[in-house]
Motif scaffolding. Structure first.
Motif, PDB file in Angstrom:
ATOM      1  N   VAL A   1       0.826  -1.201   0.000  1.00 15.04           N
ATOM      2  CA  VAL A   1       0.000   0.000   0.000  1.00 15.04           C
ATOM      3  C   VAL A   1       0.866   1.259   0.000  1.00 15.04           C
ATOM      4  CG1 VAL A   1      -1.701   1.316   1.329  1.00 15.04           C
ATOM      5  CG2 VAL A   1      -1.909  -1.173   1.139  1.00 15.04           C
ATOM      6  N   SER A   2       2.013   1.233   0.705  1.00 13.15           N
ATOM      7  CA  SER A   2       2.835   2.433   0.843  1.00 13.15           C
ATOM      8  C   SER A   2       3.901   2.576  -0.237  1.00 13.15           C
ATOM      9  CB  SER A   2       3.527   2.429   2.215  1.00 13.15           C
ATOM     10  OG  SER A   2       4.463   1.368   2.285  1.00 13.15           O
ATOM     11  N   THR A   3       4.066   1.573  -1.083  1.00 14.56           N
ATOM     12  CA  THR A   3       5.144   1.591  -2.066  1.00 14.56           C
ATOM     13  C   THR A   3       4.643   1.140  -3.424  1.00 14.56           C
ATOM     14  OG1 THR A   3       6.694   0.990  -0.322  1.00 14.56           O
ATOM     15  CG2 THR A   3       7.451   0.709  -2.555  1.00 14.56           C
ATOM     16  N   PHE A   4       4.981   1.896  -4.453  1.00 11.58           N
ATOM     17  CA  PHE A   4       4.731   1.463  -5.824  1.00 11.58           C
ATOM     18  C   PHE A   4       5.872   0.517  -6.201  1.00 11.58           C
ATOM     19  CE2 PHE A   4       6.039   1.926 -10.241  1.00 11.58           C
ATOM     20  CZ  PHE A   4       4.903   1.485 -10.878  1.00 11.58           C
ATOM     21  N   ASN A   5       5.563  -0.612  -6.807  1.00 12.94           N
ATOM     22  CA  ASN A   5       6.629  -1.520  -7.226  1.00 12.94           C
ATOM     23  C   ASN A   5       6.320  -2.078  -8.603  1.00 12.94           C
ATOM     24  OD1 ASN A   5       5.224  -4.233  -6.806  1.00 12.94           O
ATOM     25  ND2 ASN A   5       4.952  -3.263  -4.835  1.00 12.94           N
ATOM     26  N   ALA A   6       7.373  -2.406  -9.313  1.00 10.47           N
ATOM     27  CA  ALA A   6       7.232  -2.975 -10.655  1.00 10.47           C
ATOM     28  C   ALA A   6       8.258  -4.091 -10.824  1.00 10.47           C
ATOM     29  CB  ALA A   6       7.454  -1.905 -11.710  1.00 10.47           C
ATOM     30  N   LEU A   7       7.843  -5.133 -11.467  1.00 14.08           N
ATOM     31  CA  LEU A   7       8.718  -6.268 -11.727  1.00 14.08           C
ATOM     32  C   LEU A   7       9.689  -5.927 -12.853  1.00 14.08           C
ATOM     33  CD1 LEU A   7       9.317  -9.312 -11.300  1.00 14.08           C
ATOM     34  CD2 LEU A   7       7.574  -9.765 -13.007  1.00 14.08           C
ATOM     35  N   ILE A   8      10.971  -6.135 -12.614  1.00 14.07           N
ATOM     36  CA  ILE A   8      11.982  -5.922 -13.644  1.00 14.07           C
ATOM     37  C   ILE A   8      12.300  -7.238 -14.343  1.00 14.07           C
ATOM     38  CG2 ILE A   8      14.378  -5.246 -14.097  1.00 14.07           C
ATOM     39  CD1 ILE A   8      14.131  -3.324 -11.703  1.00 14.07           C
ATOM     40  N   ASP A   9      12.506  -8.281 -13.556  1.00 20.87           N
ATOM     41  CA  ASP A   9      12.912  -9.564 -14.115  1.00 20.87           C
ATOM     42  C   ASP A   9      12.446 -10.686 -13.197  1.00 20.87           C
ATOM     43  OD1 ASP A   9      14.171 -11.368 -15.791  1.00 20.87           O
ATOM     44  OD2 ASP A   9      16.142 -11.097 -14.905  1.00 20.87           O
ATOM     45  N   HIS A  10      12.013 -11.791 -13.769  1.00 18.84           N
ATOM     46  CA  HIS A  10      11.589 -12.961 -13.003  1.00 18.84           C
ATOM     47  C   HIS A  10      12.057 -14.196 -13.757  1.00 18.84           C
ATOM     48  CE1 HIS A  10       8.079 -15.575 -11.325  1.00 18.84           C
ATOM     49  NE2 HIS A  10       9.200 -15.802 -10.693  1.00 18.84           N
ATOM     50  N   ALA A  11      12.890 -15.001 -13.122  1.00 21.37           N
ATOM     51  CA  ALA A  11      13.386 -16.237 -13.737  1.00 21.37           C
ATOM     52  C   ALA A  11      13.024 -17.412 -12.842  1.00 21.37           C
ATOM     53  CB  ALA A  11      14.898 -16.164 -13.924  1.00 21.37           C
TER      54      ALA A  11
ATOM     55  N   ALA B   1      13.655 -19.796  -8.009  1.00 24.09           N
ATOM     56  CA  ALA B   1      13.219 -18.565  -8.667  1.00 24.09           C
ATOM     57  C   ALA B   1      14.034 -17.378  -8.173  1.00 24.09           C
ATOM     58  CB  ALA B   1      11.739 -18.314  -8.403  1.00 24.09           C
ATOM     59  N   THR B   2      14.206 -16.408  -9.047  1.00 25.46           N
ATOM     60  CA  THR B   2      14.853 -15.137  -8.714  1.00 25.46           C
ATOM     61  C   THR B   2      14.029 -14.017  -9.330  1.00 25.46           C
ATOM     62  OG1 THR B   2      17.026 -16.174  -8.732  1.00 25.46           O
ATOM     63  CG2 THR B   2      16.983 -13.796  -8.897  1.00 25.46           C
ATOM     64  N   GLN B   3      13.874 -12.937  -8.580  1.00 28.35           N
ATOM     65  CA  GLN B   3      13.069 -11.820  -9.061  1.00 28.35           C
ATOM     66  C   GLN B   3      13.737 -10.507  -8.666  1.00 28.35           C
ATOM     67  OE1 GLN B   3       9.084 -11.047  -7.251  1.00 28.35           O
ATOM     68  NE2 GLN B   3       8.420 -11.609  -9.297  1.00 28.35           N
ATOM     69  N   GLU B   4      13.781  -9.567  -9.622  1.00 32.39           N
ATOM     70  CA  GLU B   4      14.289  -8.229  -9.348  1.00 32.39           C
ATOM     71  C   GLU B   4      13.129  -7.250  -9.507  1.00 32.39           C
ATOM     72  OE1 GLU B   4      17.950  -5.303 -10.674  1.00 32.39           O
ATOM     73  OE2 GLU B   4      17.284  -6.853 -12.059  1.00 32.39           O
ATOM     74  N   LEU B   5      13.053  -6.295  -8.583  1.00 33.57           N
ATOM     75  CA  LEU B   5      11.935  -5.348  -8.571  1.00 33.57           C
ATOM     76  C   LEU B   5      12.425  -3.921  -8.464  1.00 33.57           C
ATOM     77  CD1 LEU B   5      10.983  -7.721  -6.080  1.00 33.57           C
ATOM     78  CD2 LEU B   5       8.975  -6.937  -7.272  1.00 33.57           C
ATOM     79  N   TYR B   6      11.575  -3.004  -8.927  1.00 38.16           N
ATOM     80  CA  TYR B   6      11.806  -1.579  -8.766  1.00 38.16           C
ATOM     81  C   TYR B   6      10.811  -1.071  -7.731  1.00 38.16           C
ATOM     82  CZ  TYR B   6      11.206   3.374  -9.507  1.00 38.16           C
ATOM     83  OH  TYR B   6      11.086   4.715  -9.296  1.00 38.16           O
ATOM     84  N   PHE B   7      11.280  -0.257  -6.793  1.00 38.04           N
ATOM     85  CA  PHE B   7      10.411   0.340  -5.801  1.00 38.04           C
ATOM     86  C   PHE B   7      10.401   1.842  -5.984  1.00 38.04           C
ATOM     87  CE2 PHE B   7      12.269  -3.403  -3.714  1.00 38.04           C
ATOM     88  CZ  PHE B   7      11.119  -4.124  -3.512  1.00 38.04           C
ATOM     89  N   GLY B   8       9.227   2.396  -6.173  1.00 34.45           N
ATOM     90  CA  GLY B   8       9.094   3.847  -6.283  1.00 34.45           C
ATOM     91  C   GLY B   8       8.422   4.390  -5.045  1.00 34.45           C
ATOM     92  N   ARG B   9       8.228   5.668  -5.033  1.00 33.00           N
ATOM     93  CA  ARG B   9       7.547   6.287  -3.895  1.00 33.00           C
ATOM     94  C   ARG B   9       6.070   6.000  -3.971  1.00 33.00           C
ATOM     95  NH1 ARG B   9      10.548  12.094  -3.632  1.00 33.00           N
ATOM     96  NH2 ARG B   9      12.588  11.222  -3.240  1.00 33.00           N
ATOM     97  N   GLY B  10       5.481   5.789  -2.806  1.00 32.57           N
ATOM     98  CA  GLY B  10       4.048   5.539  -2.742  1.00 32.57           C
ATOM     99  C   GLY B  10       3.246   6.781  -3.073  1.00 32.57           C
ATOM    100  N   THR B  11       1.999   6.561  -3.393  1.00 29.07           N
ATOM    101  CA  THR B  11       1.134   7.676  -3.747  1.00 29.07           C
ATOM    102  C   THR B  11       0.334   8.184  -2.548  1.00 29.07           C
ATOM    103  OG1 THR B  11      -0.591   6.142  -4.429  1.00 29.07           O
ATOM    104  CG2 THR B  11       0.907   6.947  -6.135  1.00 29.07           C
ATOM    105  N   THR B  12       0.530   7.551  -1.380  1.00 25.66           N
ATOM    106  CA  THR B  12      -0.215   7.979  -0.200  1.00 25.66           C
ATOM    107  C   THR B  12       0.631   8.805   0.726  1.00 25.66           C
ATOM    108  OG1 THR B  12       0.360   5.947   0.974  1.00 25.66           O
ATOM    109  CG2 THR B  12      -1.721   5.989  -0.253  1.00 25.66           C
TER     110      THR B  12
END
Length: 105
Positions: free
Chosen positions: A40-50, A94-105
């Motif tokens: 809820v407090s963080t925007f996140n996006a998947l960069i890579d998932h293997a 499995a391995t996953q890399e993510l991007y975390f941006g600032r939340g909108t709240t």
């Protein structure tokens, strides 16, 4: 630990597809926990998932997913998971890399 609530249709590819989906969605939480953040407090996006399969998966029984996040620096996070069947055999990694941006709240 994961196990479907109902029967899984008899399809050779379906267990692998379900495990791929579950690993992709649950490893986000692992990386967020390392940053002490919530979805809820963080925007996140998947960069890579293997995902690598070591043996067939039987989803009629439990699968243990041992996850941890070794890094979360400068807006990026890394999470890994090793998945085992009830007999303790490795079924997938499995391995996953993510991007975390600032939340909108």
């Amino acid at each position: 630990m994961v196990k479907p609530a109902g029967p899984v249709p008899d399809d050779a590819a379906l267990p692998s597809c379900l495990l791929t989906y579950l690993s992709g969605t649950t490893m986000v939480e692992t990386a967020l926990a390392m940053r002490r953040a919530t979805p809820v407090s963080t925007f996140n996006a998947l960069i890579d998932h293997a995902l690598w399969f070591q043996r067939p998966i039987d989803l009629s029984d439990w699968v243990l997913s041992d996850q941890f996040s070794p890094s979360g620096v400068a807006g990026r996070g890394l999470a890994t998971s090793t998945m085992y069947n009830r007999a303790g055999q490795l079924v997938a990694t499995a391995t996953q890399e993510l991007y975390f941006g600032r939340g909108t709240t």
